[in-house]
Design a protein around this motif. Structure first.
Motif, mmCIF file in Angstrom:
data_model
loop_
_atom_site.group_PDB
_atom_site.id
_atom_site.type_symbol
_atom_site.label_atom_id
_atom_site.label_comp_id
_atom_site.label_asym_id
_atom_site.label_seq_id
_atom_site.Cartn_x
_atom_site.Cartn_y
_atom_site.Cartn_z
ATOM 1 N N TYR A 207 -27.020 27.153 62.813
ATOM 2 C CA TYR A 207 -26.579 27.350 61.426
ATOM 3 C C TYR A 207 -26.843 28.779 60.936
ATOM 4 O O TYR A 207 -26.880 29.026 59.727
ATOM 5 C CB TYR A 207 -27.297 26.357 60.509
ATOM 6 N N SER A 208 -27.011 29.711 61.845
ATOM 7 C CA SER A 208 -27.420 31.064 61.471
ATOM 8 C C SER A 208 -26.464 31.752 60.506
ATOM 9 O O SER A 208 -26.878 32.578 59.689
ATOM 10 C CB SER A 208 -27.586 31.928 62.722
ATOM 11 N N GLU A 209 -25.178 31.439 60.581
ATOM 12 C CA GLU A 209 -24.202 32.082 59.698
ATOM 13 C C GLU A 209 -24.109 31.407 58.337
ATOM 14 O O GLU A 209 -23.422 31.914 57.442
ATOM 15 C CB GLU A 209 -22.832 32.090 60.365
ATOM 16 N N LEU A 210 -24.772 30.277 58.167
ATOM 17 C CA LEU A 210 -24.692 29.541 56.911
ATOM 18 C C LEU A 210 -26.013 29.647 56.163
ATOM 19 O O LEU A 210 -26.814 28.716 56.116
ATOM 20 C CB LEU A 210 -24.318 28.077 57.177
ATOM 21 N N THR A 211 -26.259 30.831 55.606
ATOM 22 C CA THR A 211 -27.386 31.026 54.701
ATOM 23 C C THR A 211 -26.825 31.583 53.398
ATOM 24 O O THR A 211 -25.785 32.246 53.391
ATOM 25 C CB THR A 211 -28.446 31.978 55.274
ATOM 26 N N TYR A 212 -27.539 31.329 52.298
ATOM 27 C CA TYR A 212 -27.002 31.620 50.967
ATOM 28 C C TYR A 212 -27.905 32.589 50.222
ATOM 29 O O TYR A 212 -29.106 32.630 50.439
ATOM 30 C CB TYR A 212 -26.831 30.311 50.190
#
Length: 390
Positions: A207-212
Motif C-alpha cells: 500500500y506504499s502509494e496509498l498514503t494521505y
C-alpha cells in the motif's frame, strides 16, 4: 472408504480459513447486499495498461518469461523504486517477479525461517503472515499495536517480544486493516532494535502509494543500515488497480533473492507474461493514474471516518491503505456478533477485527475502496442498525 483426514498434512489442517472471506461469501448468497469487506479497488485497470496487455496477446507474446521475470520489467521496477523511494537495486540479481505480493511473502518466510525460529508479527495485520510462518515450521510471535500509538509498531513493544530465537520481523505498513503508517522517526527507532538483535525484516509495502497528507511513504530499506537486512515486497494490485493480473515482486540482497527465485522456479516457474508487459506500461506511464485514485480514496476516507464517528463508532483516522478500523466496544457486541447481526439485519458486509489477530477484537475493518454512493448507503444502513440496538 478412504480416511482423507489421516492423509492430510496436520499443519494444514490446523490452519483456520481466512476470516476475511467468510462474510464476503455470506454476502454473495444474499440479495441487495452492500459489501465493504474486500480490499479491492473499484477502479478498472487504467486503459493504457489494459491496452498493453491486449497488444501483447495480439502480437502472440504468450511464452514463458525468465524465472525472475522479464529483465525489462525488473529494470523498470528498479527505476521506479529509485524514483519513488530512493532505493537502488541491481535488476539482474536483486529482483524477483512473483504471482502477487502474497507469493513473495511466502517465498521470503520459507527462505529465511528455520524450524523453531520466531517471526515477529505486529497485529492487527493481514491474515497471511501467521499461517505462512507456521507452514515454514516457524513460531509466530504477535506484537499488539494500540490505537493510542496510532496503531504503529513501537521500538519498546518490539524489544519486549524479542528472544534468542527471534529471526524475522514483519513490517506490514501502510497497514491492513488499521490504515496505520510508520513515519521515518518511528522506523529509525525500529532499525536500532533490528541491528541490536541481528534481525532480518520483511517489509510488506503493497500500500506504499496509498498514503494521505503531505508526508509520503518511507521504505524501511531506505533507513540507514537496513537495506542489507530487508526484503521489500510490493506489487501492482493496489496502486494500479491490477488485482486480477496477479503480479508482485520482491527486492533485497541478491543472496536471499537468489534462494527465493529457486523456490519460485520450482513452485510457479514464472509470473504471467501478459501481466508483466502491462506492468511495464503501468510503471512507465501510470503516475497520474495513481494520483487520481489516491485523491478519490482520500475523499472517501474523510467521508467514512466522519460518518462512523458521527454515529458513535470511534474511528481512528487512517493515514494509508483504504481501510478504517472503527471501535464497536460501546455496542456490547463482539466483532463477530456485530458483523453477523449487521449483514442479516441491514445487508451490509464488513469484516470482524479479530480476523486480523486477537487484539482486533472490538473493532471492524471497513473498506472504502468503493464508490461514494456505495459508502453513503452503507453508512445509512449502519446508522439504522445502531439505532435498533439502542
Amino acid at each position: 472408504m478412504i480416511d482423507y483426514q489421516s492423509m492430510l498434512n496436520d499443519e494444514v489442517k490446523r490452519i483456520k480459513p481466512s476470516g476475511i472471506r467468510r462474510f464476503f461469501d455470506i454476502a454473495n448468497e444474499m440479495d441487495n447486499v452492500i459489501s465493504l469487506s474486500i480490499g479491492e479497488p473499484d477502479f478498472s485497470t487504467p486503459w493504457h495498461v489494459r491496452q498493453e496487455g491486449i497488444r501483447t496477446l495480439e502480437d502472440g507474446k504468450t511464452w514463458y518469461s525468465p524465472n525472475r521475470g522479464f529483465i525489462e520489467l525488473r529494470e523498470e521496477i528498479c527505476r521506479w523504486l529509485k524514483r519513488r523511494y530512493h532505493l537502488e537495486y541491481e535488476p539482474k540479481t536483486d529482483v524477483v517477479v512473483t504471482v502477487g505480493g502474497s507469493e513473495a511473502i511466502d517465498l521470503c518466510i520459507r527462505c529465511l525461517v528455520k524450524p523453531g525460529e520466531e517471526v515477529l508479527i505486529p497485529e492487527p495485520s493481514f491474515v497471511c503472515y501467521r499461517p505462512l510462518t507456521e507452514m515454514a515450521e516457524g513460531i509466530p510471535v504477535t506484537i499488539q499495536t494500540k490505537q493510542e500509538d496510532k496503531f504503529r509498531l513501537t521500538a519498546k513493544a518490539l524489544r519486549e517480544k524479542i528472544t534468542p530465537k527471534s529471526k524475522l520481523l514483519i513490517l506490514p505498513f501502510p497497514n491492513n486493516p488499521t490504515g496505520a503508517v510508520m513515519r521515518r522517526a518511528d522506523l529509525e527507532q525500529i532499525a536500532e532494535v533490528v541491528k541490536e538483535h541481528n534481525l532480518m525484516v520483511l517489509s510488506d509495502e503493497i500500500y506504499s502509494e496509498l498514503t494521505y497528507g503531505e508526508t509520503r511513504h518511507v521504505s524501511f530499506a531506505s533507513i540507514d543500515g537496513m537495506k542489507e537486512r530487508t526484503i521489500v515486497v510490493n506489487g501492482f494490485s493496489k496502486a494500479f488497480a491490477m488485482t486480477g493480473w496477479r503480479l508482485g515482486y520482491a527486492v533485497g540482497p541478491k543472496e536471499i533473492i537468489g534462494q527465493m527465485t529457486k523456490l519460485h522456479q520450482y513452485g510457479i516457474m514464472s509470473a504471467p507474461t501478459m501481466a508483466q508487459y502491462a506492468a511495464i506500461e503501468a510503471m512507465k506511464n501510470g503516475d497520474s493514474d495513481i494520483d487520481y485514485m489516491r485523491e478519490q480514496y482520500d475523499m472517501r476516507r474523510r467521508l467514512i471516518v466522519d460518518g462512523l464517528n458521527s454515529m458513535g463508532l470511534a474511528c481512528f483516522e487512517p493515514e494509508g491503505a483504504f481501510y478504517v478500523f472503527p471501535c464497536i466496544k460501546n455496542t456490547g457486541l463482539s466483532s463477530q456478533e456485530f458483523c453477523e447481526k449487521l449483514i442479516y439485519a441491514e445487508h451490509v458486509a464488513v469484516v470482524p477485527g479479530d480476523a486480523f489477530g486477537e487484539c482486533g477484537e472490538g473493532y471492524l475493518r471497513v473498506s472504502y475502496s468503493y464508490s461514494i454512493k456505495h459508502i453513503t448507503e452503507a453508512l445509512s444502513r449502519i446508522r439504522h442498525f445502531l439505532k435498533t440496538l439502542n
